[in-house]
Every structure is written in C-alpha cells, then in structure tokens.
Design a protein around this motif. Structure first.
Motif, PDB file in Angstrom:
ATOM      1  N   GLY A 125       0.944  -1.117  -0.081  1.00 55.55           N
ATOM      2  CA  GLY A 125      -0.162  -0.013  -0.131  1.00 55.55           C
ATOM      3  C   GLY A 125       0.908   1.154  -0.093  1.00 55.55           C
ATOM      4  N   PHE A 126       0.182   2.329   0.168  1.00 58.52           N
ATOM      5  CA  PHE A 126       0.822   3.623   0.241  1.00 58.52           C
ATOM      6  C   PHE A 126       1.770   3.913   0.912  1.00 58.52           C
ATOM      7  N   THR A 127       1.966   3.406   2.486  1.00 53.68           N
ATOM      8  CA  THR A 127       2.832   3.802   3.185  1.00 53.68           C
ATOM      9  C   THR A 127       3.993   3.027   2.834  1.00 53.68           C
ATOM     10  N   LYS A 128       4.013   1.709   2.463  1.00 51.83           N
ATOM     11  CA  LYS A 128       5.262   1.081   2.287  1.00 51.83           C
ATOM     12  C   LYS A 128       5.718   1.268   0.981  1.00 51.83           C
ATOM     13  N   ASN A 129       4.882   1.604  -0.015  1.00 51.25           N
ATOM     14  CA  ASN A 129       5.492   1.953  -1.462  1.00 51.25           C
ATOM     15  C   ASN A 129       5.772   3.249  -1.694  1.00 51.25           C
ATOM     16  N   LYS A 130       5.467   4.282  -0.730  1.00 49.69           N
ATOM     17  CA  LYS A 130       5.675   5.536  -0.956  1.00 49.69           C
ATOM     18  C   LYS A 130       6.072   6.158   0.362  1.00 49.69           C
ATOM     19  N   SER A 131       7.109   5.667   0.835  1.00 48.04           N
ATOM     20  CA  SER A 131       7.456   5.941   2.464  1.00 48.04           C
ATOM     21  C   SER A 131       7.944   7.321   2.575  1.00 48.04           C
ATOM     22  N   SER A 132       8.653   7.762   1.606  1.00 47.58           N
ATOM     23  CA  SER A 132       9.104   9.355   1.556  1.00 47.58           C
ATOM     24  C   SER A 132       8.029  10.023   1.691  1.00 47.58           C
ATOM     25  N   LEU A 133       7.140   9.880   0.708  1.00 49.86           N
ATOM     26  CA  LEU A 133       6.030  10.854   0.643  1.00 49.86           C
ATOM     27  C   LEU A 133       4.969  10.706   1.832  1.00 49.86           C
ATOM     28  N   ALA A 134       4.774   9.436   2.264  1.00 49.15           N
ATOM     29  CA  ALA A 134       4.163   9.263   3.479  1.00 49.15           C
ATOM     30  C   ALA A 134       4.702  10.212   4.812  1.00 49.15           C
ATOM     31  N   TRP A 135       5.909  10.061   4.821  1.00 52.38           N
ATOM     32  CA  TRP A 135       6.626  10.700   5.899  1.00 52.38           C
ATOM     33  C   TRP A 135       6.527  12.482   5.745  1.00 52.38           C
ATOM     34  N   LEU A 136       6.449  12.811   4.698  1.00 54.15           N
ATOM     35  CA  LEU A 136       6.496  14.318   4.660  1.00 54.15           C
ATOM     36  C   LEU A 136       4.925  14.586   4.782  1.00 54.15           C
ATOM     37  N   LEU A 137       3.855  13.673   4.548  1.00 57.50           N
ATOM     38  CA  LEU A 137       2.555  14.266   4.813  1.00 57.50           C
ATOM     39  C   LEU A 137       2.126  13.885   6.020  1.00 57.50           C
ATOM     40  N   THR A 138       3.109  13.393   6.981  1.00 54.79           N
ATOM     41  CA  THR A 138       2.803  12.866   8.399  1.00 54.79           C
ATOM     42  C   THR A 138       3.508  13.687   9.182  1.00 54.79           C
ATOM     43  N   PHE A 139       4.712  13.095   9.308  1.00 56.92           N
ATOM     44  CA  PHE A 139       5.879  13.958  10.411  1.00 56.92           C
ATOM     45  C   PHE A 139       6.220  15.296   9.771  1.00 56.92           C
ATOM     46  N   GLY A 140       6.393  15.315   8.402  1.00 55.91           N
ATOM     47  CA  GLY A 140       6.799  16.584   7.898  1.00 55.91           C
ATOM     48  C   GLY A 140       5.713  17.907   8.121  1.00 55.91           C
ATOM     49  N   LEU A 141       4.241  17.484   7.888  1.00 58.04           N
ATOM     50  CA  LEU A 141       3.324  18.469   8.016  1.00 58.04           C
ATOM     51  C   LEU A 141       3.213  18.636   9.765  1.00 58.04           C
ATOM     52  N   GLY A 142       3.354  17.766  10.209  1.00 57.99           N
ATOM     53  CA  GLY A 142       3.186  17.692  11.701  1.00 57.99           C
ATOM     54  C   GLY A 142       4.400  18.694  12.358  1.00 57.99           C
ATOM     55  N   ILE A 143       5.669  18.331  11.853  1.00 58.06           N
ATOM     56  CA  ILE A 143       6.612  19.479  12.534  1.00 58.06           C
ATOM     57  C   ILE A 143       6.758  20.870  11.774  1.00 58.06           C
ATOM     58  N   ILE A 144       6.216  20.813  10.635  1.00 59.17           N
ATOM     59  CA  ILE A 144       6.171  22.310   9.947  1.00 59.17           C
ATOM     60  C   ILE A 144       4.953  23.184  10.677  1.00 59.17           C
ATOM     61  N   GLY A 145       3.860  22.371  10.885  1.00 55.24           N
ATOM     62  CA  GLY A 145       2.754  23.010  11.582  1.00 55.24           C
ATOM     63  C   GLY A 145       3.158  23.477  12.835  1.00 55.24           C
ATOM     64  N   ALA A 146       3.622  22.576  13.817  1.00 50.05           N
ATOM     65  CA  ALA A 146       3.852  22.708  15.173  1.00 50.05           C
ATOM     66  C   ALA A 146       4.741  23.794  15.188  1.00 50.05           C
ATOM     67  N   LEU A 147       5.735  24.085  14.265  1.00 43.89           N
ATOM     68  CA  LEU A 147       6.733  25.201  14.488  1.00 43.89           C
ATOM     69  C   LEU A 147       6.230  26.400  13.969  1.00 43.89           C
ATOM     70  N   LEU A 148       5.420  26.583  13.025  1.00 49.98           N
ATOM     71  CA  LEU A 148       4.691  27.719  12.648  1.00 49.98           C
ATOM     72  C   LEU A 148       3.912  28.060  13.673  1.00 49.98           C
TER      73      LEU A 148
END
Length: 540
Positions: A125-148
């Motif tokens: 599925g998505f998280t296994k096949n597109k792990s980098s994109l999944a990281w950006l949409l989860t951890f990435g958005l979370g970190i950027i949003g929290a810092l903003l």
C-alpha cells in the motif's frame, strides 16, 4: 503572526490526522511460497498452523490490518488449542512421552506480536510503497505546523520575561475539552503501541528507510516510538527556548535533555545494533532500567564479548556509585532534569500542563507510599530474578521469577510509566510518573533528602506571595509556604527543574549546592519573650 499560528495549527492537525489515518490503509496478503518461507524461517513444526495461516493470509481478496490480525490470531489460537487438547489427553492417559512431544508444536508469544511479525511481511500500500511521501504528509506536516504555531510567540509574547497570563483560561491548559481529547489520544496511542503493535504496522513502513540507514534493519514499533519521542521533544524544546528565553538555566537544561535523549537514548543504541552490539542506553540507570538484570539481557551481554561485559559493569557502577555521588553534589536534578528521557518529555511536551500537579497533603502522602512501594517492588523482582538466574530455580521464597517480571513489566513498565505517566499529562500534570511511580526517582530522592548538598534557598523578605512558584511546581510542592518563611526547600521529590525560580517575579528562589550544615532549617516558632532574639541572631 496570529494568521501564521492558525495556519500552523491547521497543518499540524492535518499531519496528525493523516498519520492516524494511515492505520486504516493498505492490504495484507501473502503468496503460498512467501508463507512457506516465513514458516520455515520461524521454525514452526506444527502442520495445523500451516493450514490455518494459509486460509488466513493466502488470498487475493484485499483485507485491512484489523481483518488480517483477527484471522492470524485465530490461526495461532486454533493451532495451540489443538495441541493443548492433545497434551490434556495424553496427560489423562499418563502417556508422558507423547505428552512431552506435543510441546514442540506449540507457538509461544503474544498474539498481537505474532500477528505483527507476519503483517510486516504481508503489507502493501501507500505507506510501504511511498514511504518518503508518507513521511512528508505525516511527520513533515506535523513538524512544520507545530513550528509555525510556536515560533510566532517570539513576537507575540513580547520581550523576554515571565509570561503566565491566561493559563487557566484556555481549554487546552485547564482540563477543558481539548485537554481531554489530548488525553484520550495519548492513552489510545500507548495502548495500541504497547499491546497491539500489528495495528500500527503502517507507521513502521513510514520509518523503514530511516531505520535501515541507522541500524540496517526495518523499523519496529519501538523505533517508531523512539523517533516520535525525539521529534516531539525537539519541537516542544523550541517552545521551551522561546518561553524561558529570559532564563539561562532553562535554556541550558533544555539543551541537555535534548542531547541525552537524541544521542544517548536513540542514536547510539541504533548504531550499536547496526554493528552487531547490544543496543544500550548508557544513561539509563537501574531500577528505571528495570530489565537490566533480566535473564535474556544478562545472557545477551555475556555473549557479546568485551562490549557486553563493559555494559554490565557500567550499569552496576552507574547505579551504585555514579548516581549517589552525583546526587550528593548536585541533587537529583542532574539526572531527572538534565539527563532522563522521561523527565525530558515531561519538561517539553508536558510543560503546558505542569500547573495541574496536586499540591494537597493527601497527594503528598500518596506520592510517598506509591513511589517507595514501586522501588521495593523493583528490588524484590530483581532479587528473585538474580537468585533464579544463578541457581537455576523457577522461584524464590515462593515467588516465581517469570510471574513477577511479567507483572512488573505490565503494571509498572507499560501502564504506569507509559499509559498513565504520559497519557495523563493534560489532567494530572506532567510528572505523574516521576512523582508517583519512578523507582529511580525514589532512590535519588532518598539520597537527596538525607545526604546531599543541594537545596533551594529562599529570601522571605522579598516574597510577595504571588503563588507562581507553587502553581508551576510540577512535583506538587507548595514552594510559596517555604518562601514566605525564608526556609530552604529540601524535599526528596524536588527534581530541581528551576521553573519555580524562573517564574518568580522577585528573585526569591535560588538553586544552590552548599555545605550540608544548615541545609535543613525549619522555621522556629517564637512565643512571647521566651527567646532572646539577639542571641538567636548571633547564633545564626
């Protein structure tokens, strides 16, 4: 600035929602050859499990993790029940040889852990096949949003200084509906991570590339936990830097706990694992590291050559020598507020909730009973474990080694330290575990109370009784009561976080290390003319 904060909050909630939602994505199936290879790898001898797992996972029909987990757990249960019945049958017939043969076919392990191991291989599925994109949409958005959301406070809070306005007027920090939602999410997170790891296998797929880079293997649920732990502490550490930028002690202390958590608790153990060494947190002292003397750990260290022996010796020296010596000179703050990962999470993620610590006398009594009971529990468990390890017995003074280890791990290691200790931050304050449950804190506290140079000195003449110090004491100490009398604060529970001093508008409180003499100075009660005041002053 407020628009930036609102944008940050939206991005953070979006990232958190996607992160949570990934649990429900993906499909879990295996081919017959993949299943055969898995069974061969695990060394399962049961023919029953082979047939049952084939029915469960060898299918072209897409199934989510919940369906997959249910079928797999049923398969293992069916297989074990079959052989349990045979064991009971041969036992009734007193056919001991046949009874003994059946145990090799049984499969041991926690059902959800067995399911997780298979799910790790079966998922697509998505998280296994597109792990980098999944990281950006989860951890990435979370970190950027929290810092903003956090960084604009540099401007909105104004000049550096004490900022305590509105703490009891916001739902998030005054046990309102937001606080309860946070509690429910945190408690659910810990319950699933600890007891149902197969349900969060998609989270491990997201971090597989990072895990492979650090230790050469795929991520487990514990890697997810460690990575999340460090990420949250870093982001909330930025908040600490901004809020307490007027206080150098808080800036240095926050930097210290971030360093020890990220480097010692996370990176070094992962790198050691990649080098085929035991992954060990060199700052984690017994009895907080309660499984240090468990049989599996002792065997692992003994079989790891020189590094294993060094770790074993280091763990013992750290507990018996380094810890009490450091407490003597600096108090328990050197560990609880500068080094410990539990304290680090409490001081970063938990800082918005520190005002909820119960200051009542009953809470203090409960604290002393609970924390010292856990310390005794851990010591008894370790004594039983070591006796059984060296003697080969299964029990000591009627206590079975495996039973007491499992009980402690479940009640204290999982429920108290994790589910309650962190999940209950928003309602009971950020140091629930440190104050009521941590056996190492109890050990440090005993040394600090009776044999230490650390104290918090007070200047009663400058105290205006504002109550900031007591309100923000995460350990439930009524600091104001000491300050009003000009009395040194010497309490076994004090972790020396220094926030009481940081929020004092008059500079009444100071964290100091000095001679033991005069460290504990209860205020004398003067009645009438019974005391010659000048003589009393001259004596002091």
């Amino acid at each position: 600035m407020k628009l930036i904060k609102q944008t940050g909050l939206i991005l953070f909630l979006l990232g958190l929602t996607i992160f949570t939602g990934t649990i429900f994505t993906g499909s879990y199936n295996l081919t017959k050859s993949e299943l055969d290879n898995y069974i061969q790898e695990k060394g399962y001898k049961s023919e029953i499990i082979k047939g049952q797992l084939q029915k469960a996972v060898v299918t072209k029909e897409p199934q989510n993790i919940f369906e997959f987990s249910s079928k797999v757990r049923t398969a293992f249960e069916t297989s074990n029940t079959y052989y349990d019945n045979l064991i009971a049958k041969y036992d009734a017939e007193k056919n001991w040889d046949k009874k003994g043969e059946q145990y090799q076919y049984k499969i041991y392990g926690k059902p959800h852990t067995l399911s997780y191991e298979l799910a790790k291989k079966a998922g697509t599925g998505f998280t296994k096949n597109k792990s980098s994109l999944a990281w950006l949409l989860t951890f990435g958005l979370g970190i950027i949003g929290a810092l903003l959301f956090i960084i604009p406070n540099l401007v909105l809070l104004g000049k550096p200084g004490i900022k305590n306005d509105g703490i009891y007027l916001e739902s998030a920090t005054n046990r309102g509906w937001i606080a309860w939602l946070v509690l429910i999410y945190l408690v659910t997170f810990y319950l699933v991570l600890y007891f149902m790891p197969d349900y969060v296998v998609n989270w491990t797929y997201i971090l597989d590339p990072i895990s492979n880079f650090l230790n050469g293997g795929d991520a487990s649920q514990w890697f997810v936990y460690g990575f999340l732990y460090c990420t949250i502490m870093l982001v909330m550490g930025v908040r600490m830097y901004i809020k307490y930028r007027h206080n150098k002690y808080q800036i240095v202390r926050t930097t210290s706990v971030l360093f020890f958590q990220i480097v010692f608790a996370f990176l070094i153990p992962e790198i050691m694992t990649s080098l085929n060494m035991p992954g060990y947190d060199f700052k984690n002292a017994f009895p907080l590291d309660y499984d240090f003397f468990f049989e599996w750990n002792l065997d692992s260290l003994r079989n790891s050559g020189g590094i294993g022996i060094f770790i074993l010796v280091w763990g013992i020296v750290l507990t018996l020598i380094i810890v009490p010596v450091m407490v003597y000179f600096f108090g328990k703050r050197w560990y609880c507020s500068w080094v410990c990962g539990c304290g680090g999470l409490a001081e970063t993620l938990g800082d918005p909730y520190r005002q909820h610590s119960n200051k009542s006398l009953n809470a203090w009594k409960l604290e002393r009973w609970l924390i010292h009971s856990v310390l005794v529990f851990s010591l008894v468990m370790t004594l039983v474990t070591l006796y059984c390890y060296f003697s080969g017995a299964e029990s000591f003074i009627g206590i079975k080694s495996q039973w007491i280890k499992d009980t402690y791990s479940f009640l204290i290691g999982a429920w108290f330290a994790g589910v309650i200790g962190t999940g209950f931050y928003p309602i009971f304050g950020n140091r629930v575990w440190c104050r009521f449950g941590c056996p190492l804190a109890a050990y440090l506290g005993l040394v600090q109370r009776f044999k230490s140079r650390f104290r918090i000195t007070t200047n009663g003449g400058q105290c205006i009784s504002c109550g900031n110090c007591s309100t923000y004491c995460e350990q439930g100490i009524d600091v104001r009561a000491y300050a009003q009398k000009g009395e040194n604060i010497v309490r076994s529970s004090c972790v020396g976080c220094g926030v009481c001093s940081a929020v004092c508008p008059r500079g009444v409180l100071k964290l100091e290390n000095g001679p033991e003499e005069g460290r504990i100075n209860p205020t004398e009660i003067l009645l009438g003319n019974d005391v010659d005041l000048m003589s009393l002053v001259n004596k002091k």
